[in-house]
Design a protein around this motif. Structure first.
Motif, PDB file in Angstrom:
ATOM      1  N   SER A 182      38.407  47.649  37.557  1.00 10.19           N
ATOM      2  CA  SER A 182      39.212  46.702  38.328  1.00 10.19           C
ATOM      3  C   SER A 182      40.625  47.251  38.529  1.00 10.19           C
ATOM      4  CB  SER A 182      39.292  45.351  37.614  1.00 10.19           C
ATOM      5  OG  SER A 182      40.002  45.477  36.385  1.00 10.19           O
ATOM      6  N   LEU A 184      43.567  45.851  38.237  1.00  8.01           N
ATOM      7  CA  LEU A 184      44.366  44.737  37.727  1.00  8.01           C
ATOM      8  C   LEU A 184      45.537  45.184  36.860  1.00  8.01           C
ATOM      9  CD1 LEU A 184      41.493  42.277  36.705  1.00  8.01           C
ATOM     10  CD2 LEU A 184      43.002  42.092  38.688  1.00  8.01           C
ATOM     11  N   HIS A 187      49.011  44.070  37.645  1.00  7.45           N
ATOM     12  CA  HIS A 187      49.227  42.624  37.679  1.00  7.45           C
ATOM     13  C   HIS A 187      49.148  41.976  36.304  1.00  7.45           C
ATOM     14  CE1 HIS A 187      49.042  42.542  42.076  1.00  7.45           C
ATOM     15  NE2 HIS A 187      47.945  43.277  42.012  1.00  7.45           N
ATOM     16  N   CYS A 220      39.117  36.643  40.817  1.00  5.29           N
ATOM     17  CA  CYS A 220      40.540  36.349  40.661  1.00  5.29           C
ATOM     18  C   CYS A 220      41.064  35.534  41.835  1.00  5.29           C
ATOM     19  CB  CYS A 220      41.354  37.641  40.595  1.00  5.29           C
ATOM     20  SG  CYS A 220      40.928  38.739  39.225  1.00  5.29           S
ATOM     21  N   SER A 222      43.982  35.418  44.327  1.00 11.27           N
ATOM     22  CA  SER A 222      44.706  36.612  44.764  1.00 11.27           C
ATOM     23  C   SER A 222      45.591  36.342  45.970  1.00 11.27           C
ATOM     24  CB  SER A 222      43.694  37.720  45.101  1.00 11.27           C
ATOM     25  OG  SER A 222      44.337  38.879  45.549  1.00 11.27           O
ATOM     26  N   SER A 223      46.816  36.837  45.886  1.00 10.58           N
ATOM     27  CA  SER A 223      47.740  36.855  47.019  1.00 10.58           C
ATOM     28  C   SER A 223      48.317  38.268  47.095  1.00 10.58           C
ATOM     29  CB  SER A 223      48.855  35.822  46.818  1.00 10.58           C
ATOM     30  OG  SER A 223      49.717  36.219  45.760  1.00 10.58           O
ATOM     31  N   LYS A 226      50.534  38.640  43.857  1.00 11.45           N
ATOM     32  CA  LYS A 226      50.181  38.064  42.561  1.00 11.45           C
ATOM     33  C   LYS A 226      48.671  37.913  42.433  1.00 11.45           C
ATOM     34  CE  LYS A 226      51.405  34.174  39.515  1.00 11.45           C
ATOM     35  NZ  LYS A 226      52.149  32.889  39.428  1.00 11.45           N
ATOM     36  N   VAL A 227      48.154  38.137  41.207  1.00  7.06           N
ATOM     37  CA  VAL A 227      46.728  38.000  40.930  1.00  7.06           C
ATOM     38  C   VAL A 227      46.555  37.298  39.585  1.00  7.06           C
ATOM     39  CG1 VAL A 227      44.572  39.229  40.426  1.00  7.06           C
ATOM     40  CG2 VAL A 227      46.068  40.055  42.245  1.00  7.06           C
ATOM     41  N   THR A 300      44.863  29.223  47.172  1.00 15.71           N
ATOM     42  CA  THR A 300      44.872  30.688  47.280  1.00 15.71           C
ATOM     43  C   THR A 300      43.451  31.211  47.388  1.00 15.71           C
ATOM     44  OG1 THR A 300      46.813  30.696  45.833  1.00 15.71           O
ATOM     45  CG2 THR A 300      45.719  32.799  46.176  1.00 15.71           C
TER      46      THR A 300
END
Length: 303
Positions: A182, A184, A187, A220, A222-223, A226-227, A300
């Protein structure tokens, strides 16, 4: 000397993860209490093909090719045979394949055949009924086709040559953990990834990411900036299925990438105003335990 115990997929994934973190064979051997020859063999196999799962041992009944499976299914349906042994003989004659009755029994079980061999019959309506049911299943594209499960992230190692990538070992209620890659790391800090509960999509076709075969996706909110990993409800355990009221049905064994099922479903996955994960307004739910939520991200998309 006794036969050496075969490594689990989790052990193999951990060896590869340590290798990707620049650990030497000597260090990995000492850390995991494994022979250096074993560590070297796992790493070599991964370099050649990105494989961390165990290959069949010599002499173990092998899995049939797809064309042989089709022949086996035809033989099982068209012949009222008294036993698996008799069916195996008939299948070997029809296909030319050399397999044991144990392999045939396993393959039949995986195809959905149950009970006595002599009771195997064509479904009512024959091939037309089979085709119509398959067409109906293909036509229905909704969230029930996703195999969403609760999982526990056991370990998460950051790749040294990819600052944003974690390689995780995740328990999803199966005999061995799944390897999940991933993006991630930029984040979510590493200490927040260890021993963490999550929701995973488990029936996408496995795909390589950064040279590592990823076997699931962590869901997740997610934007662009931001996650947040979706949290299962309190009391959920690895392997619990996530379902949706109003969308009954069993998930596909593996989503066909050519049918774009995931791509059609994903735009309707969102958190609501209370951060609850939803599909077309129906909550991600673990029956009897509650709903899945993001921590702070409302309204979101989920992916």
């Amino acid at each position: 000397m006794g036969r050496r115990e075969e490594l689990s997929d989790f052990q193999r994934g951990t060896v590869v993860g340590c290798h990707l973190c620049k650990k030497s064979v000597r260090e990995i051997s000492a850390l995991l209490n494994l022979p250096r020859s074993t560590v070297s063999a796992v790493i070599l196999k991964w370099k050649r093909g990105g494989i961390t799962t165990a290959l069949p041992r010599s002499g173990r009944p092998h899995k049939l090719k797809e064309e042989d499976r089709q022949v086996l299914e035809k033989v099982a349906l068209e012949n009222c045979l008294p036993s698996v042994e008799a069916l195996t003989t008939e299948f070997q004659t029809a296909s030319g394949a050399k397999v044991s009755s144990r392999t045939v029994r396993r393959e039949l079980h995986e195809m959905g055949f149950r009970g006595r061999v002599s009771t195997y019959n064509k479904p009512s309506g024959g091939k037309k009924a089979e085709t119509k049911q398959a067409d109906d299943d293909e036509a229905k594209v909704d969230v029930s086709r996703l195999d969403l499960r609760v999982g526990r992230i056991m370990t998460a190692l950051q790749l040294p040559d990819a600052d944003s990538v974690y390689v995780q070992q995740v328990d999803v209620g199966e005999a061995d953990p799944r390897t999940v890659v991933s993006e991630l790391a930029k984040h979510i800090p590493g200490d927040q990834m260890q021993n963490r509960m999550a929701v995973l999509l488990c029936n996408l076709k496995p795909a390589k990411t950064r040279g590592v075969l990823s076997q699931a996706v962590i869901m997740c909110a997610s934007s662009p900036d931001k996650v947040e990993i979706l949290d299962p409800p309190s009391g959920a355990v690895p392997g619990d299925r996530v379902t949706f009221q109003g969308f009954p049905g069993e998930p596909d064994k593996e989503l066909n990438p050519k049918k774009k099922v995931w791509e059609q479903i994903q735009p309707d996955l969102r958190t609501d105003g209370q951060c609850v994960a939803t599909y077309k307004g129906a909550a991600f739910e673990v029956v009897g335990k509650g709903v899945c939520k993001a921590q702070t991200m409302s309204d979101t998309e989920i992916k």
